[in-house]
Design a protein around this motif. Structure first.
Motif, PDB file in Angstrom:
ATOM      1  N   ARG A 134      32.567 -15.490 -19.828  1.00 27.00           N
ATOM      2  CA  ARG A 134      32.422 -14.698 -18.603  1.00 27.00           C
ATOM      3  C   ARG A 134      31.431 -15.357 -17.660  1.00 27.00           C
ATOM      4  O   ARG A 134      31.678 -15.473 -16.448  1.00 27.00           O
ATOM      5  CB  ARG A 134      31.973 -13.282 -18.949  1.00 27.00           C
ATOM      6  CG  ARG A 134      31.920 -12.335 -17.740  1.00 27.00           C
ATOM      7  CD  ARG A 134      31.197 -11.052 -18.061  1.00 27.00           C
ATOM      8  NE  ARG A 134      29.783 -11.301 -18.343  1.00 27.00           N
ATOM      9  CZ  ARG A 134      28.872 -11.545 -17.390  1.00 27.00           C
ATOM     10  NH1 ARG A 134      29.220 -11.565 -16.110  1.00 27.00           N
ATOM     11  NH2 ARG A 134      27.618 -11.752 -17.716  1.00 27.00           N
ATOM     12  N   GLU A 140      38.610 -14.495 -17.533  1.00 25.87           N
ATOM     13  CA  GLU A 140      39.851 -13.858 -17.058  1.00 25.87           C
ATOM     14  C   GLU A 140      41.050 -14.782 -17.223  1.00 25.87           C
ATOM     15  O   GLU A 140      42.127 -14.366 -17.663  1.00 25.87           O
ATOM     16  CB  GLU A 140      39.690 -13.449 -15.598  1.00 25.87           C
ATOM     17  CG  GLU A 140      40.887 -12.667 -15.058  1.00 25.87           C
ATOM     18  CD  GLU A 140      40.661 -12.157 -13.648  1.00 25.87           C
ATOM     19  OE1 GLU A 140      41.621 -11.627 -13.052  1.00 25.87           O
ATOM     20  OE2 GLU A 140      39.526 -12.287 -13.135  1.00 25.87           O
ATOM     21  N   GLN A 143      41.854 -15.134 -21.043  1.00 28.44           N
ATOM     22  CA  GLN A 143      42.080 -13.895 -21.799  1.00 28.44           C
ATOM     23  C   GLN A 143      43.445 -13.811 -22.460  1.00 28.44           C
ATOM     24  O   GLN A 143      43.545 -13.432 -23.651  1.00 28.44           O
ATOM     25  CB  GLN A 143      41.870 -12.678 -20.891  1.00 28.44           C
ATOM     26  CG  GLN A 143      41.761 -11.355 -21.638  1.00 28.44           C
ATOM     27  CD  GLN A 143      40.421 -11.205 -22.330  1.00 28.44           C
ATOM     28  OE1 GLN A 143      39.393 -11.200 -21.700  1.00 28.44           O
ATOM     29  NE2 GLN A 143      40.450 -11.081 -23.651  1.00 28.44           N
TER      30      GLN A 143
END
Length: 238
Positions: A134, A140, A143
């Protein structure tokens, strides 16, 4: 007859990261004192849950934050805690694959960007890894390819079976695992060290014996085993 032969074993519960180390040290302790230690190693989340539910043990060895929470809730004895060992994060690929370079953060991020699936643990190192991803601004994007191992299942086994292209977990859980190749030391930005702490359980009718075993785990006679099992002794006074 040794008086200790008539006693039931001390019951110790630990997370999987310290299983190999504690198995070895429990055997040494038996040889040195005649006192047997029955060790049960499970996923750290499961161990904490069972202790919080009041399951009977004499000693617990878990990540330090989990021990602190169980001390605060009254399930582990305040003042009995001692840091047993430190364990660093390691990365591995399947045996036989070319070992990629991970000297710099840029190299590591490039490797993660190219990986089809990335394995990580349910334990403290897994949580810390997600936080680093992060911070680096890549969580993101990665993920969909992150694969968390079920509690108690080694990430190394997922790597060896080809379920993930690269896996991250405590070095102590990977160091003797078949079918994998450990990568060279991770860059400084990716170094994650977890402290594992022992504490006496509440209630235990054998708190004095539990504390004696904890002192043994932290003593100089345990240092060689820690090094060989992928961990290191805690600094003096920790």
């Amino acid at each position: 007859m040794n008086p200790s032969d008539s006693l039931p074993p001390l019951r110790c519960i630990s997370s999987m990261a310290t299983r190999q180390l504690l198995t070895r040290l429990a055997r040494q302790y038996r040889q040195a004192t005649g006192i047997e230690v029955a060790l049960e190693s499970v996923g750290g989340v499961d161990a904490a849950r069972r202790l919080a539910a009041g399951e009977a043990f004499d000693v617990a060895v878990l990540a330090s934050d989990a021990v602190a929470g169980l001390v605060a809730s009254g399930h582990l004895a305040a003042g009995s805690e001692a840091v047993v060992a430190l364990s660093g994060l390691a990365a591995a690929v399947a045996e036989g694959r070319p070992a990629p370079r991970t000297d710099t953060l840029a190299q590591l991020l490039r490797l993660l960007g190219e990986a089809g699936a990335i394995g990580y643990s349910t334990g403290p190192s897994g949580k810390a890894l997600l936080e680093r991803l992060r911070q680096w601004g890549v969580l993101e994007a990665l993920q969909p390819r992150l694969v968390q191992a079920p509690p108690g299942q080694p990430v190394a086994a997922m790597v060896a079976r080809g379920e993930v292209d690269i896996g991250f977990q405590q070095l102590s859980e990977m160091v003797h695992s078949p079918g994998i190749a450990l990568l060279a030391e991770l860059p400084p930005e990716a170094r994650i060290v977890t402290a594992f702490t022992a504490a006496a359980c509440v209630p235990s009718p054998r708190s004095d014996e539990a504390c004696a075993f904890i002192r043994y785990l932290c003593g100089a006679q345990a240092a060689e085993a820690k090094q060989e099992e992928g961990m290191s002794p805690a600094p003096v006074g920790s």
